[in-house]
Design a protein around this motif. Structure first.
Motif, short mmCIF file in Angstrom:
data_model
loop_
_atom_site.label_atom_id
_atom_site.label_comp_id
_atom_site.label_asym_id
_atom_site.label_seq_id
_atom_site.Cartn_x
_atom_site.Cartn_y
_atom_site.Cartn_z
N ASP A 84 8.49 54.48 -26.41
CA ASP A 84 9.40 53.36 -26.62
C ASP A 84 8.75 52.01 -26.28
O ASP A 84 9.30 50.96 -26.59
CB ASP A 84 10.71 53.54 -25.85
CG ASP A 84 10.49 53.75 -24.36
OD1 ASP A 84 9.33 53.65 -23.91
OD2 ASP A 84 11.47 54.04 -23.66
N GLU A 85 7.54 52.05 -25.66
CA GLU A 85 6.79 50.82 -25.39
C GLU A 85 5.89 50.42 -26.56
O GLU A 85 5.54 49.25 -26.70
CB GLU A 85 5.93 50.99 -24.14
CG GLU A 85 6.70 51.27 -22.85
CD GLU A 85 5.75 51.49 -21.69
OE1 GLU A 85 5.04 50.54 -21.31
OE2 GLU A 85 5.69 52.64 -21.18
N VAL A 86 5.51 51.38 -27.37
CA VAL A 86 4.52 51.09 -28.43
C VAL A 86 5.08 51.29 -29.83
O VAL A 86 4.42 50.93 -30.81
CB VAL A 86 3.26 51.98 -28.25
CG1 VAL A 86 2.58 51.67 -26.93
CG2 VAL A 86 3.62 53.45 -28.35
N MET A 87 6.28 51.83 -29.96
CA MET A 87 6.80 52.15 -31.29
C MET A 87 7.32 50.91 -32.00
O MET A 87 7.62 49.89 -31.38
CB MET A 87 7.94 53.17 -31.17
CG MET A 87 9.21 52.61 -30.56
SD MET A 87 10.51 53.86 -30.38
CE MET A 87 11.88 52.85 -29.81
N ALA A 88 7.41 51.03 -33.32
CA ALA A 88 8.04 49.99 -34.13
C ALA A 88 9.52 50.32 -34.21
O ALA A 88 9.91 51.39 -34.69
CB ALA A 88 7.42 49.97 -35.52
#
Length: 429
Positions: A342-346
């Motif tokens: 959830d920190e790196v997703m679009a």
């Protein structure tokens, strides 16, 4: 020596007396090695008899010299593993594996070898068939190394000595599919026999076939045999294949599928084939928002049964399999190993509903430079994924498919990666 100039040449004994005329040359296939001449078929009167190659002392320009005028007059019978060059190869088409095309063997070149005489090359020049030394007007020779070709002789006993899959089995599935679409019924049957030894390759080949060719070849199989192929195909391709079968064969084939594949196929058959739902693949990789980058990469590494094209992204879901984001493998490889998805997703990823037209899906993928697009229901529950290769197959116009295909990359025939055409010196008589 060229075979066409040898045929019908007189056979003479040691005393110079005529014994008969050459009718055919017998060779034994030796896998990847050049075929070795085992003997001759001689026509004596109205019968054909076998002459072992050891009985030949000289292939002259005018006659073939034998060690003796005494021959075994028992009728010739082909033994297992033997190939007749005139009957089985001359005038028939062969697969040029190096260039992935079907070409006709207008002549065959025989050369001396420490082990005896071998078949070294084939003449596939664009001219009329040369028989008994007579050439078509304006004809040109084009010799190809035997090792670059795979003969289609329709002879099961000799096919067994070519190796598990022969040279054809080393081609890409799409290349084999192109060969099948150009082959006649007899040729396609032999090619399919070759790839049938590798069930996974067979399924990949059927996935690459044009719908008309796929249906034609599947219809010649039994219901159980069709199901065996469809079981290994992607569910969306299997659903399309069943839809293209005659109505009376669809249910028996469905009944013969394993339960898991049958459920997937029936799900996809419930959607319009020209919609996102009819095009999507059901096997997708999902993970929760709290999954770390290291864990996500491990999931991708372990997903060996998923379509590789669908593994370019991981779909992040929450309760009820609801889509909340996507993350590409490139982003994962560049992110901190301990970072959460959830920190790196679009967030708010591009997605489509099952009834979206495929043309609209193609436009979305073009506008947003996407390799895949998820398919969701009204509640954002992820149902499947559409890959760019599936979109291309659907939206390319039919007249584009019928145009002259792009040249295939050349294959090496000695086990390497690729090579250009083989040059063979022109042969004398």
């Amino acid at each position: 020596m060229s075979l066409s100039q040898l045929l019908r040449r007189p056979l003479v004994g040691r005393d110079g007396a005529s014994v008969g005329r050459l009718s055919d040359v017998i060779v034994r296939l030796r896998g990847r090695d050049y075929p070795l001449v085992a003997g001759l078929v001689a026509r004596i009167g109205n019968r054909e008899v076998f002459l072992p190659i050891e009985q030949v002392t000289d292939f002259g320009r005018e006659r073939i010299q034998l060690t003796s005028e005494v021959v075994d007059l028992r009728p010739f019978e082909r033994r297992e593993g033997e190939v007749l060059l005139r009957a089985d190869v001359l005038g028939h088409r062969v697969i040029d594996v190096a260039h992935v095309e079907l070409v006709r063997a207008h002549d065959l070149g025989l050369s001396p070898h420490p082990e005896g005489w071998i078949v070294a090359c084939l003449d596939t020049g664009p001219h009329r068939l040369r028989l008994f030394g007579r050439s078509g007007a304006g004809s040109g020779r084009h010799w190809r190394d035997w090792k670059s070709c795979e003969p289609l002789i329709g002879h099961a006993q000799s096919a067994r000595v070519r190796g598990p899959f022969g040279r054809v089995g080393r081609l890409r599935p799409a290349d084999i599919a192109d060969l099948l679409e150009d082959a006649n019924r007899t040729e396609s049957h032999e090619i399919l026999q070759t790839v049938h030894a590798d069930p996974e390759l067979e399924a990949d080949v059927f996935e690459e076939l044009e719908p008309d060719s796929q249906t034609r070849l599947l219809k010649e199989k039994s219901d159980a045999e069709i199901a065996e192929v469809l079981t290994r195909m992607r569910a969306d391709d299997a659903a399309d294949a069943i839809n293209d079968l005659p109505q009376n064969r669809r249910q028996p084939v469905l009944d013969a599928l394993p339960a898991g594949q049958r459920t997937k196929v029936l799900t996809l058959m419930g959607f319009n084939p020209s919609s996102a739902g009819g095009l999507m693949a059901l096997d997708i990789l999902t993970a929760s928002a709290g999954t770390t980058v290291t864990e996500a990469l491990s999931l991708a590494r372990a997903a060996r049964t998923l379509q590789p094209e669908a593994l370019t992204s991981i779909h992040v879901v929450r309760e009820g399999n609801r889509l909340i984001g996507t993350v590409t493998l490139v982003v994962l490889l560049q992110a901190r190993p301990d970072a959460r998805l959830d920190e790196v997703m679009a967030t708010e990823p591009v997605r489509v509903l099952p009834d979206t037209d495929v043309e609209d899906v193609a436009l979305l993928m073009t506008d947003y430079n996407l390799l895949t697009v998820p398919v969701v229901d009204q509640q954002d529950q992820i149902l499947g994924v559409i890959t760019v290769d599936d979109i291309l197959e659907t939206v390319i116009p039919e007249d584009w498919r019928r145009r002259e295909p792009a040249p295939h990359p050349a294959y090496r025939t000695d086990g390497g990666a690729s090579a250009g055409p083989t040059r063979v010196t022109d042969l004398g008589g």
